[in-house]
Design a protein around this motif. Sequence first.
Motif, PDB file in Angstrom:
ATOM      1  N   SER B  76      53.894  20.590   3.690  1.00  0.00           N
ATOM      2  CA  SER B  76      53.247  21.680   3.590  1.00  0.00           C
ATOM      3  C   SER B  76      53.349  21.394   5.053  1.00  0.00           C
ATOM      4  N   HIS B  77      52.169  22.476   5.498  1.00  0.00           N
ATOM      5  CA  HIS B  77      51.455  22.271   6.815  1.00  0.00           C
ATOM      6  C   HIS B  77      49.913  22.053   6.980  1.00  0.00           C
ATOM      7  N   GLN B  78      50.327  20.585   8.240  1.00  0.00           N
ATOM      8  CA  GLN B  78      49.344  19.569   8.711  1.00  0.00           C
ATOM      9  C   GLN B  78      49.089  19.632  10.031  1.00  0.00           C
ATOM     10  N   LYS B  79      47.754  19.337  10.496  1.00  0.00           N
ATOM     11  CA  LYS B  79      47.549  18.949  11.537  1.00  0.00           C
ATOM     12  C   LYS B  79      47.068  17.844  11.403  1.00  0.00           C
ATOM     13  N   ARG B  80      46.688  17.147  10.388  1.00  0.00           N
ATOM     14  CA  ARG B  80      46.058  15.780  10.695  1.00  0.00           C
ATOM     15  C   ARG B  80      46.998  14.733  10.660  1.00  0.00           C
ATOM     16  N   TYR B  81      47.856  13.251  11.647  1.00  0.00           N
ATOM     17  CA  TYR B  81      48.440  12.326  11.799  1.00  0.00           C
ATOM     18  C   TYR B  81      47.999  11.520  10.500  1.00  0.00           C
ATOM     19  N   VAL B  82      49.116  11.525  10.037  1.00  0.00           N
ATOM     20  CA  VAL B  82      49.015  10.163   8.822  1.00  0.00           C
ATOM     21  C   VAL B  82      49.952   8.846   9.404  1.00  0.00           C
ATOM     22  N   PRO B  83      49.932   7.944  10.212  1.00  0.00           N
ATOM     23  CA  PRO B  83      50.688   7.175  10.464  1.00  0.00           C
ATOM     24  C   PRO B  83      51.223   6.653   9.181  1.00  0.00           C
ATOM     25  N   VAL B  84      53.336   6.602   9.494  1.00  0.00           N
ATOM     26  CA  VAL B  84      54.048   5.990   8.652  1.00  0.00           C
ATOM     27  C   VAL B  84      54.941   4.756   9.644  1.00  0.00           C
ATOM     28  N   LYS B  85      55.207   4.167   9.097  1.00  0.00           N
ATOM     29  CA  LYS B  85      56.025   2.729   9.426  1.00  0.00           C
ATOM     30  C   LYS B  85      57.616   3.808  10.728  1.00  0.00           C
ATOM     31  N   GLY B  86      57.276   2.912  11.523  1.00  0.00           N
ATOM     32  CA  GLY B  86      58.921   3.986  11.841  1.00  0.00           C
ATOM     33  C   GLY B  86      59.082   5.726  12.702  1.00  0.00           C
ATOM     34  N   ASP B  87      58.027   5.716  12.697  1.00  0.00           N
ATOM     35  CA  ASP B  87      57.166   6.850  13.022  1.00  0.00           C
ATOM     36  C   ASP B  87      57.285   6.743  14.430  1.00  0.00           C
ATOM     37  N   HIS B  88      58.093   7.900  14.709  1.00  0.00           N
ATOM     38  CA  HIS B  88      58.051   7.270  16.899  1.00  0.00           C
ATOM     39  C   HIS B  88      57.191   8.347  17.259  1.00  0.00           C
ATOM     40  N   VAL B  89      55.449   7.469  18.184  1.00  0.00           N
ATOM     41  CA  VAL B  89      54.699   9.032  18.258  1.00  0.00           C
ATOM     42  C   VAL B  89      54.173   9.247  19.942  1.00  0.00           C
ATOM     43  N   ILE B  90      53.482  10.040  20.091  1.00  0.00           N
ATOM     44  CA  ILE B  90      53.056   9.635  21.653  1.00  0.00           C
ATOM     45  C   ILE B  90      51.425   9.105  21.221  1.00  0.00           C
ATOM     46  N   GLY B  91      51.213   8.253  22.297  1.00  0.00           N
ATOM     47  CA  GLY B  91      49.397   7.938  21.544  1.00  0.00           C
ATOM     48  C   GLY B  91      48.949   7.328  23.631  1.00  0.00           C
ATOM     49  N   ILE B  92      47.727   7.083  23.240  1.00  0.00           N
ATOM     50  CA  ILE B  92      46.531   7.674  24.663  1.00  0.00           C
ATOM     51  C   ILE B  92      46.238   6.446  24.724  1.00  0.00           C
ATOM     52  N   VAL B  93      46.067   5.705  26.090  1.00  0.00           N
ATOM     53  CA  VAL B  93      45.779   4.518  26.068  1.00  0.00           C
ATOM     54  C   VAL B  93      44.051   4.536  26.447  1.00  0.00           C
ATOM     55  N   THR B  94      43.063   3.853  24.870  1.00  0.00           N
ATOM     56  CA  THR B  94      41.649   3.792  25.335  1.00  0.00           C
ATOM     57  C   THR B  94      41.370   2.757  25.868  1.00  0.00           C
ATOM     58  N   MET B  95      41.659   2.077  25.115  1.00  0.00           N
ATOM     59  CA  MET B  95      41.256   0.597  25.923  1.00  0.00           C
ATOM     60  C   MET B  95      42.368  -0.787  26.493  1.00  0.00           C
TER      61      MET B  95
END
Lengths: 447, 246
Positions: B76-95
Motif C-alpha cells: 500500500s501507499h504509506q509514509k509512516r515507517y514501522v521497524p522490521v527486523k533486517g531492514d536497512h534504514v537511515i537514522g539520525i543520531v539524536t543523543m
Amino acid sequence: MTLENTLGAEEIPKGRTLYWKCKIVLVELDRKSQGVMDQDVQSSFCGFAIYYCISTTLLRELSNRIDGRQTYDYRNIKITFGTEYGCCIVELGKTRVLGQVSCELVAPKMNRPTEGILFFNLELSSMASPAFESGRSSELLVKLNRLLERCLRNSKCIDTESLCVQAGEKVWQIRVDLHLLNHEGNIMDAASIAAVAALCHFRRPDVSVQGEEVTVYSPEERDPVPLSIHHMPICVSFAFFQQGTFLLVDPSEREERVMDGLLVIAMNKHREICTIQSSGGIMLLKDQVLRCSKVAGVKVAEITELIQKALENDKKVRKEGGKFGFAESLPDQKITALKIEKSPVDTSDVEGKAEEIISRSEPPSDCYKASGVGCWYCPDWRGHWKCMGGDIEESEDEEDDDLETSSVFPESHKVIDKPAKKNPEANSMQAFICLALRRGFHRATLT
Amino acid sequence: MSSVQDAVDQVVLPGDVLLLPVQAADAPLSLSAAASDTKRMRVVCGPGLVRHGEDLQVTKCGLLRHREPAVYWVESHQKRYVPVKGDHVIGIVTMKSGDIFRLDVAGSDQASLSFLAFEGATKKNRPNVKVGDLVYGQFIVANKDMEPELACIDGSGKANGMGVIGLDGFMFKVSLGLVRKLLTPQNDIIQELMNVFPMELVIGMNGRIWIKAKTIQQTLIVANILEACEYLTAAQRKQVFAKFSD
C-alpha cells in the motif's frame, strides 16, 4: 521571470497567473539560470529539526531553493470543492488543508444581540505529520488558531449582522473547521485560503420570520443563501534567515525548520492589511516590512483571483449539471514505474464484446460489494493502482511498448499469467471492465 | 469472502476477509519429524493482514501480494515507517548516552545503536559518531513491544556498506512505496539516473534517501527527480532523463 528583478524598480508585474495553473509538475530545475544554488546541506540534527545550513555567501545570490523555486515563488495552489456547499480542499504544493463550514441557530452573545457568531478551528492531526500528536494542543496550534481568528474574524470580512435572525433570540453560528491533511510547510497560508474559499462557497439555509415564528427552509423548498462577504483576507508568510538578511515566500517544511523568523501578513486584494505578525524574535527593518507587504499585495491579488476562478468553475459545473466534487478533481496519478515482459492480448473485436458485457453487467456498486476481488481481474492491469485514462486502443499501444506495473515479484507474474494465456478473450473483456470501472474504482480504494 | 489465491494481485480493502485454502485440519499434530510431512502449511501474514480465526483479515487497502509457499502481504501507499527486523534504514543520531546512541529512524520510537556495533569498534576504539550524523544500519531487534535496535555490522562483523554517512550530501524523505520500488531488482530508475548524474546513493527502507552528486545543484536535481519518479511511467521518465542527459 523573477519578481526580485523588478522589485527594485517599484514595479511588480501583475497577473502572473501562469504558474498558479494547477498541474502535476515534475519539478524541473531551471538549468539555464547559473545562479549558484547554495544550500550546503548538512543534515545535522537537533531535537526534531534537520538543520540545513544555508551558507552565507551563496544565499546572497540565492536564486533557487531546494525544490527549485525562486525566492518569491509560491508552490502550486489547487482549490477543489466538495459536493456539498462549504467544503473545500486546498493544496499548497504537498500541504493539504480541508475546510468545512457548517452553521447552526444559536442564541447570540449578551453584549452583541444582533450579531452572528463566527467560530474557527484548525486541527493538526497526526495524519498530517508524525510530529503532531492528536488530542493535544501544541504551541504551534494555538498560535495558528489565534492568527486565523485575527485574520478572519477581526478583519470583519464576514458581515455578522446579516447572520442575525431575531435580535437577542436567534442568530446563525458559522463554524469553520479546518483539518490539516498533510504537512509540507506553510500551514497558515493554506489554512487561510481554505477558510476563505470554504466561506465563499458556503450556503446557509434560508429563514423567514413571521412574528415570533422562525421557519428554516430546506434546500428543496428555498435555495440556500450565500454569506455576505466583504473582502477576502489571505495570509502570506515570509521566512527570514540569518537575522533577516534573506527572506523567502511560502517556506516549505524544510525551510521552516531552519528559519530564524516568520512574518505573516494578512491582506485583501484592496491591499488593506488585516493582520501582521512577526514571530521568531528577529529585528526587521522598516524597508523589509514594506517590501514584504508589497510582495504580499501581489500574491494576495493572484490568490484571490485563483479562488474566484475556482468558485466560478464550480458554480458553472454545478449549473450545467456536470460532475463535481473531490473525486472528480483527483489527479490521475499512477504508482507505476517498473516494467514487465510483454504479454500479448487478443483485442480483436473487443468493442463488440465490451458492449455485450456492459449490456449484461450489473451496476458497478455490486462489484464493490464483491470487495475488489475477482471482479475485474486482469493481469495486464494488475499492478496499476488506477487504470489508465483513455480507451482500449491506447492501452494496446502501451502494451506494445514496455508495460509497467508496480508489481514487485516476478514469481507472482508466472502464477497469474497462466490463466491469462489460456483465455485471452476473457482477458480483454476484463481489461474493458477494468476501464469502465476505473473511476469508481480508485475512488473507492484511494480516497 | 473470497479465497486468498483469487485475491492475489487484486485490490483489497480493510475489512475484507480472505479464506485460506482448506487444510487438512485433522492432520495429526505431532512433535516428531514426521510432522513436517503433513500438508499443513505455515501461513505468514505480512503488513496489512491479521489472522481472523482461520482466515485472514485485511487491515489496509492496497494490492495483495503473495510469495511461495504461503507468504501474503498488502502493498500500500504509506509514509509512516514501522521497524522490521533486517531492514536497512537511515537514522539520525539524536543523543549519545553512555554506551549507546539514540537514533531517529522515522518510526514511532527511537532506535538504539550500541557503539560496539560498528566495524572494528572496541571499548578503547570508539567510533566517531556525533549527534546529527546520519547512520545507515540494519535492525537487529524490532518488536512491537520493545525498543528497536540497530547495528552497523553484519553477522560476520563486517560493515558491508553500513556505518556513518559522510557530512555533505542531501537527505530527503519519500514514501515507503517509492523506496520499495527503487530497491526492487527489476527497476531501472537508479541505473538510468546514474548514467545521467554520477552519484552516491543510500536508500533506507524507512523512506529516507541520501544522495550526493558532483555539485549541490546536481544533488538537488536528482532529489527532485527521484521524488517525482513515484508517479512517472517509464516513457515519461525516459523523456525526463533525456532532457537532463544532453
